[in-house]
Design a protein around this motif. Structure first.
Motif, mmCIF file in Angstrom:
data_model
loop_
_atom_site.group_PDB
_atom_site.id
_atom_site.type_symbol
_atom_site.label_atom_id
_atom_site.label_comp_id
_atom_site.label_asym_id
_atom_site.label_seq_id
_atom_site.Cartn_x
_atom_site.Cartn_y
_atom_site.Cartn_z
ATOM 1 N N PRO A 152 1.324 -1.086 -0.006
ATOM 2 C CA PRO A 152 -0.165 0.473 -0.043
ATOM 3 C C PRO A 152 0.791 1.188 -0.104
ATOM 4 N N LEU A 153 -0.232 2.099 -0.921
ATOM 5 C CA LEU A 153 0.656 3.672 -0.739
ATOM 6 C C LEU A 153 0.559 4.169 1.068
ATOM 7 N N ALA A 154 2.159 5.332 1.832
ATOM 8 C CA ALA A 154 1.762 5.319 2.750
ATOM 9 C C ALA A 154 1.809 6.896 2.536
ATOM 10 N N ALA A 155 1.486 7.569 3.734
ATOM 11 C CA ALA A 155 0.928 9.193 3.612
ATOM 12 C C ALA A 155 1.459 9.657 5.331
ATOM 13 N N THR A 156 1.882 10.784 4.893
ATOM 14 C CA THR A 156 2.367 11.440 6.224
ATOM 15 C C THR A 156 1.998 13.054 6.195
ATOM 16 N N TYR A 157 1.398 13.344 7.056
ATOM 17 C CA TYR A 157 1.317 15.643 6.926
ATOM 18 C C TYR A 157 1.697 15.702 8.100
ATOM 19 N N ARG A 158 1.835 16.859 8.018
ATOM 20 C CA ARG A 158 2.465 18.205 8.812
ATOM 21 C C ARG A 158 1.777 19.370 8.881
ATOM 22 N N THR A 159 1.394 19.868 9.999
ATOM 23 C CA THR A 159 0.491 20.658 10.169
ATOM 24 C C THR A 159 0.511 22.225 10.814
ATOM 25 N N THR A 160 1.078 23.404 10.038
ATOM 26 C CA THR A 160 2.054 24.345 10.886
ATOM 27 C C THR A 160 0.972 25.902 10.767
ATOM 28 N N PRO A 161 0.846 25.712 12.003
ATOM 29 C CA PRO A 161 -0.421 27.161 12.867
ATOM 30 C C PRO A 161 -0.073 28.775 12.260
ATOM 31 N N TYR A 162 -0.871 29.198 11.254
ATOM 32 C CA TYR A 162 -0.986 30.888 11.340
ATOM 33 C C TYR A 162 -0.991 31.676 12.315
ATOM 34 N N VAL A 163 0.079 32.614 12.771
ATOM 35 C CA VAL A 163 -0.508 33.453 14.085
ATOM 36 C C VAL A 163 -0.964 32.581 15.321
ATOM 37 N N ALA A 164 -0.518 31.987 16.083
ATOM 38 C CA ALA A 164 -0.924 30.395 16.793
ATOM 39 C C ALA A 164 -2.227 30.572 16.878
ATOM 40 N N GLY A 165 -2.502 30.418 15.509
ATOM 41 C CA GLY A 165 -4.333 29.197 15.189
ATOM 42 C C GLY A 165 -5.398 30.433 14.832
ATOM 43 N N LEU A 166 -4.869 31.222 14.840
ATOM 44 C CA LEU A 166 -6.233 32.680 14.959
ATOM 45 C C LEU A 166 -6.312 32.505 13.764
ATOM 46 N N LEU A 167 -4.994 32.566 12.800
ATOM 47 C CA LEU A 167 -6.193 33.084 11.495
ATOM 48 C C LEU A 167 -5.890 31.422 10.375
ATOM 49 N N GLY A 168 -5.762 30.498 11.389
ATOM 50 C CA GLY A 168 -6.263 28.873 10.456
ATOM 51 C C GLY A 168 -4.664 28.437 10.054
ATOM 52 N N TYR A 169 -4.184 27.034 9.788
ATOM 53 C CA TYR A 169 -2.922 26.823 9.658
ATOM 54 C C TYR A 169 -2.930 25.525 8.506
ATOM 55 N N ARG A 170 -1.979 25.752 7.868
ATOM 56 C CA ARG A 170 -1.723 24.980 6.451
ATOM 57 C C ARG A 170 -1.214 23.896 6.697
ATOM 58 N N THR A 171 -1.920 22.556 6.281
ATOM 59 C CA THR A 171 -1.771 21.022 6.155
ATOM 60 C C THR A 171 -0.191 20.479 4.879
ATOM 61 N N GLU A 172 0.464 20.482 5.185
ATOM 62 C CA GLU A 172 1.238 19.007 4.413
ATOM 63 C C GLU A 172 1.446 18.270 4.027
ATOM 64 N N VAL A 173 1.270 17.220 3.100
ATOM 65 C CA VAL A 173 0.588 16.044 2.671
ATOM 66 C C VAL A 173 1.579 14.970 1.608
ATOM 67 N N THR A 174 2.639 14.156 2.280
ATOM 68 C CA THR A 174 3.612 13.727 1.355
ATOM 69 C C THR A 174 2.715 12.012 1.529
ATOM 70 N N VAL A 175 2.530 11.883 -0.303
ATOM 71 C CA VAL A 175 1.932 10.430 -0.789
ATOM 72 C C VAL A 175 2.989 10.075 -1.368
ATOM 73 N N ALA A 176 3.927 8.573 -0.105
ATOM 74 C CA ALA A 176 4.971 8.137 -0.992
ATOM 75 C C ALA A 176 4.294 6.023 -1.288
ATOM 76 N N ASN A 177 5.209 6.264 -2.111
ATOM 77 C CA ASN A 177 4.872 4.239 -2.899
ATOM 78 C C ASN A 177 6.056 3.773 -2.759
ATOM 79 N N PRO A 178 6.407 2.544 -1.605
ATOM 80 C CA PRO A 178 7.247 2.075 -1.131
ATOM 81 C C PRO A 178 7.232 1.571 -2.089
ATOM 82 N N ALA A 179 6.422 0.400 -3.048
ATOM 83 C CA ALA A 179 6.520 -0.700 -3.963
ATOM 84 C C ALA A 179 7.303 -0.460 -5.275
ATOM 85 N N THR A 180 7.768 -1.613 -5.472
ATOM 86 C CA THR A 180 8.839 -1.318 -6.659
ATOM 87 C C THR A 180 7.526 -1.320 -8.362
ATOM 88 N N ALA A 181 6.578 -0.727 -8.215
ATOM 89 C CA ALA A 181 5.862 -0.998 -9.860
ATOM 90 C C ALA A 181 5.380 0.486 -9.172
#
Length: 259
Positions: A152-181
């Motif tokens: 299966p694919l593997a995914a990791t995510y990381r969040t970065t808040p804007y101004v201590a979370g008052l204006l929301g936050y940004r999320t970055e997701v990385t989708v990796a393929n550990p298979a040989t195909a």
């Protein structure tokens, strides 16, 4: 003593002051400037358009003749090539000529009959069939593809808040393929803690919403993942994000993500 009648006594001239001398000099200078002839202006004859000097015409003619001569010389060298003699590749490289190939036989020679050392009348043993333990290529490729798809694919995510979370936050997701195909296509689901939160500024995917569940599918730049490669997407979460606004759940093709 009396003077002749035609001779008159010159009036006596008194002494002249420096101011009189300067005034007389200035008067003479002004008179000379007014009475002097004015110089005649020099009139420059304009050149007729298209008229060239003799030297320019000479240089133009010489340049044209030189260009024609060089062109003719190049044409002669390229077309005739007097420096290159016609020779076959073997002779030009200093190698001996290749021998003529022998004609191939029209029919293959029949193989000689095999001789056996067994006596006539003795039964011959049954032929032995070699059993190969190697599976056919088709079955090997099928099993390899099955194993590759099973990873299966593997995914990791990381969040970065804007101004201590008052204006929301940004999320970055990385989708990796550990298979040989290579993998083509995937589905990422992100569940937010409340339906009042919303997602925008999505990059690398397109998103649809159902209550608090947001479903991401890849775009043209992230749909194909090579073996051992990875792709990334990002988005922003807005709303009441000061407290308890992190994603409640994240899954890639049904498998949980890691943060």
């Amino acid at each position: 003593m009396s003077l002749p009648p035609d001779h008159e006594e010159a009036p006596a001239r008194g002494r002249r002051s420096p101011a009189d001398v300067v005034r007389d000099a200035a008067w003479r200078l002004a008179t000379a400037m007014l009475t002097a002839p004015s110089p005649e202006p020099r009139v420059r004859t304009p050149r007729v358009p298209g008229e060239r000097s003799a030297a320019g015409r000479f240089l133009l003619v010489v340049g044209g003749l030189a260009a024609v001569a060089v062109t003719v010389l190049l044409v002669v060298l390229v077309v005739t090539r007097p420096y290159q003699q016609s020779a076959r590749p073997e002779q030009a490289a200093g190698l001996p000529e290749r021998p003529a190939a022998a004609p191939s036989p029209s029919a293959p020679a029949s193989p000689a009959p095999a001789t056996t050392s067994r006596a006539a009348g003795s039964p011959s043993p049954p032929p032995r069939v070699a059993v190969s333990s190697v599976s056919p290529p088709a079955s090997r490729s099928a099993s390899a593809s099955a194993v590759a798809v099973a990873v299966p694919l593997a995914a990791t995510y990381r969040t970065t808040p804007y101004v201590a979370g008052l204006l929301g936050y940004r999320t970055e997701v990385t989708v990796a393929n550990p298979a040989t195909a290579a993998r083509d296509g995937w589905t990422l689901t992100v569940t937010l803690p409340r339906a009042t939160l919303w997602i925008n500024q999505v990059e690398g995917a397109t998103v649809t919403r159902q209550d608090a569940v947001w479903t991401f599918v890849p775009d043209e730049s992230t749909t194909a993942i090579p073996p051992g490669g990875q792709v990334g997407i990002s988005f922003e979460v807005h709303g009441a994000t000061l407290l308890d606004a992190a994603p409640a759940d994240c899954r890639i093709d049904g498998a949980p993500c890691t943060s």
